[in-house]
Design a protein around this motif. Sequence first.
Motif, PDB file in Angstrom:
ATOM      1  N   GLU A 184      -2.614 -28.124  46.018  1.00 51.00           N
ATOM      2  CA  GLU A 184      -2.325 -28.394  44.606  1.00 51.00           C
ATOM      3  C   GLU A 184      -3.203 -27.549  43.693  1.00 51.00           C
ATOM      4  N   THR A 185      -4.476 -27.374  44.058  1.00 53.50           N
ATOM      5  CA  THR A 185      -5.369 -26.543  43.248  1.00 53.50           C
ATOM      6  C   THR A 185      -4.926 -25.084  43.285  1.00 53.50           C
ATOM      7  N   ALA A 186      -4.494 -24.620  44.472  1.00 55.90           N
ATOM      8  CA  ALA A 186      -4.026 -23.235  44.575  1.00 55.90           C
ATOM      9  C   ALA A 186      -2.823 -22.997  43.678  1.00 55.90           C
ATOM     10  N   VAL A 187      -1.904 -23.936  43.629  1.00 58.72           N
ATOM     11  CA  VAL A 187      -0.709 -23.785  42.778  1.00 58.72           C
ATOM     12  C   VAL A 187      -1.099 -23.772  41.313  1.00 58.72           C
ATOM     13  N   SER A 188      -1.992 -24.679  40.895  1.00 57.82           N
ATOM     14  CA  SER A 188      -2.366 -24.771  39.468  1.00 57.82           C
ATOM     15  C   SER A 188      -3.135 -23.538  39.016  1.00 57.82           C
ATOM     16  N   ILE A 189      -4.049 -23.026  39.879  1.00 60.28           N
ATOM     17  CA  ILE A 189      -4.790 -21.820  39.502  1.00 60.28           C
ATOM     18  C   ILE A 189      -3.847 -20.627  39.419  1.00 60.28           C
ATOM     19  N   SER A 190      -2.913 -20.528  40.358  1.00 58.29           N
ATOM     20  CA  SER A 190      -1.969 -19.413  40.338  1.00 58.29           C
ATOM     21  C   SER A 190      -1.144 -19.414  39.061  1.00 58.29           C
ATOM     22  N   LYS A 191      -0.702 -20.607  38.643  1.00 56.76           N
ATOM     23  CA  LYS A 191       0.070 -20.694  37.397  1.00 56.76           C
ATOM     24  C   LYS A 191      -0.781 -20.339  36.197  1.00 56.76           C
ATOM     25  N   ALA A 192      -2.043 -20.777  36.192  1.00 51.56           N
ATOM     26  CA  ALA A 192      -2.906 -20.540  35.037  1.00 51.56           C
ATOM     27  C   ALA A 192      -3.223 -19.057  34.871  1.00 51.56           C
ATOM     28  N   ILE A 193      -3.604 -18.374  35.968  1.00 50.51           N
ATOM     29  CA  ILE A 193      -4.004 -16.961  35.826  1.00 50.51           C
ATOM     30  C   ILE A 193      -2.795 -16.067  35.595  1.00 50.51           C
ATOM     31  N   SER A 194      -1.617 -16.553  35.918  1.00 50.19           N
ATOM     32  CA  SER A 194      -0.414 -15.744  35.658  1.00 50.19           C
ATOM     33  C   SER A 194      -0.139 -15.626  34.162  1.00 50.19           C
ATOM     34  N   LYS A 195      -0.677 -16.558  33.392  1.00 48.05           N
ATOM     35  CA  LYS A 195      -0.482 -16.538  31.941  1.00 48.05           C
ATOM     36  C   LYS A 195      -1.594 -15.798  31.218  1.00 48.05           C
TER      37      LYS A 195
END
Length: 540
Positions: A181-192
């Motif tokens: 879950e942390t990997a998914v949230s960080i990936s979404k955040a840095i993509s922005k």
Amino acid sequence: MSHSNIIPPSHVAESDSDADDVSKKLPTPRHKKQKTATTASGSTSTETHGTKKVRGKRGLLNKLTEMPLDILLEILGNLEPLDLLHNRVFDAYEDLPPCPDDMAEPAYASLLFERFCHSRGSSAGNTIEWISRTRLCFPCIDKEYVDDKTLEAEGLQEVRALVPSILGRRRQKCRREYHHETAVSISKAISKMSKKEKETWVEARKELIDDRDTEGDECMMWLIERAQKRSMEGEQIRIRRRDTIVQRLKDLGWADEIERMLDPTELTGHPLVWQRKDLTDRIWNNIRPQLIQFMEERKAERLEWQESAMLHLRRPLLRILRRQYAKTLPPNSIVPPEADLNDYEPFRNIIEETPPDQEVTVDNFNDVLDSLPEFVSQWREEKNRELLCIMGAPVAENPDFSPLKLAMTVFHCAKSYSFRSSPCCYVSYPQILVHKCARSYGTRRLYSSEISAPMGYDDELYTDLGEARWNSEGQVLFSTEGHQIAEKIVSLCELDPKSATCEDMDARDPVFQCNLCDGGKRFIILCLSITSVICRLRLL
């Protein structure tokens, strides 16, 4: 650096919904909702029924107010952080790594000392993940963490070094796994983020991970050293308790028995002895009856073993005595087996009643040899009666033993069956009284489930002498087939089978030949004994 460690305490999972939320507070354990009651007006109110009834011994805490203050302070000063999250308790551990700036002391103590899983509240949270500052149990690890292949399949390998990770046990193989879950949230955040924002955030994130890894390593080293210290303290307490109990048993008169115990670890490792709790007078008074009973049982076992060892050394003397006695008799005289000589009371008394510290030799039996012939005569008559019973003949008070001497009276032993369907050897009287099969164990029981522990069965006696009492397993049987063959052979010698004895057959000294051999050859049988003829004819 390792992000996680497995220790006797516990561990938890992180559920970041955003990359900036990685340092949020630890989850608190769930509490049951308080029951409410609906009033007549439709509103709800908390139920109150006076003083709440507590279970177990928790109600005894009201005695704290009655305890002397100095005793209460002494108790509180020795509590573990798990028992009392208080500054004074932390002060007792001078070498404890300082509490991180982003954590409160209660949360820090919970992470170090408590065992509950931060994800589902179980008591098996034995893994600490230092980046998210959580404890997890293995079921939660399997549920919330994934391996490299899963991250690569979802395109998350770029953030692998930025998320909490542990050394998992998936499929019984130790491999590093990552909080999904942390990997998914960080990936979404840095993509922005823009490129510059991303570089700055990633650098800060890596610095945070390095700092928490360092803190985790320090805490783990402290926990390991503390566990080792507590283990050594526990070992010292056990040794001190063991030595105290042993000394108290010696004071009660058990010193000599403790020195002679067959296995001293049975006492030193006894569950009541080897405990991590100092011995007090109250505890000693409670366990003393059980330990005394334990010592009495061990003493009985030792004496039994000592007696068995003594008999093992003395019983072989019966073999020498039997051989010496046989030399005083005419050739081919019947002498009872060694195991039966053990039943001769004067012999048995010398073997069993002589103190263990005195050596027993053949000379010790010289004074009782004069009455041995009487015992042999009685034994012979007893076995003759037994053979009559085996034949199915009536046994009166003064029985007639003449049927035993008939040439057509034939016996065999169950052992002689081996894996054949019928006996391979026949034995006449009186040779049956000294037949080897009749003095051994493990014969008839191999082929009969009805025979378990017959009269006269003695494993120790068999071990010491290599033979058993005569017919101890009932292995001597009357041979109907041999009887019928012998009757025909006696008739061929023109003797009356009902009166002819083995001596009569020996006097005739007949010679037999077979007319049925292949090739027309004549097979000649010399009548060395009636049973030898039967055996040869049976093999043709």
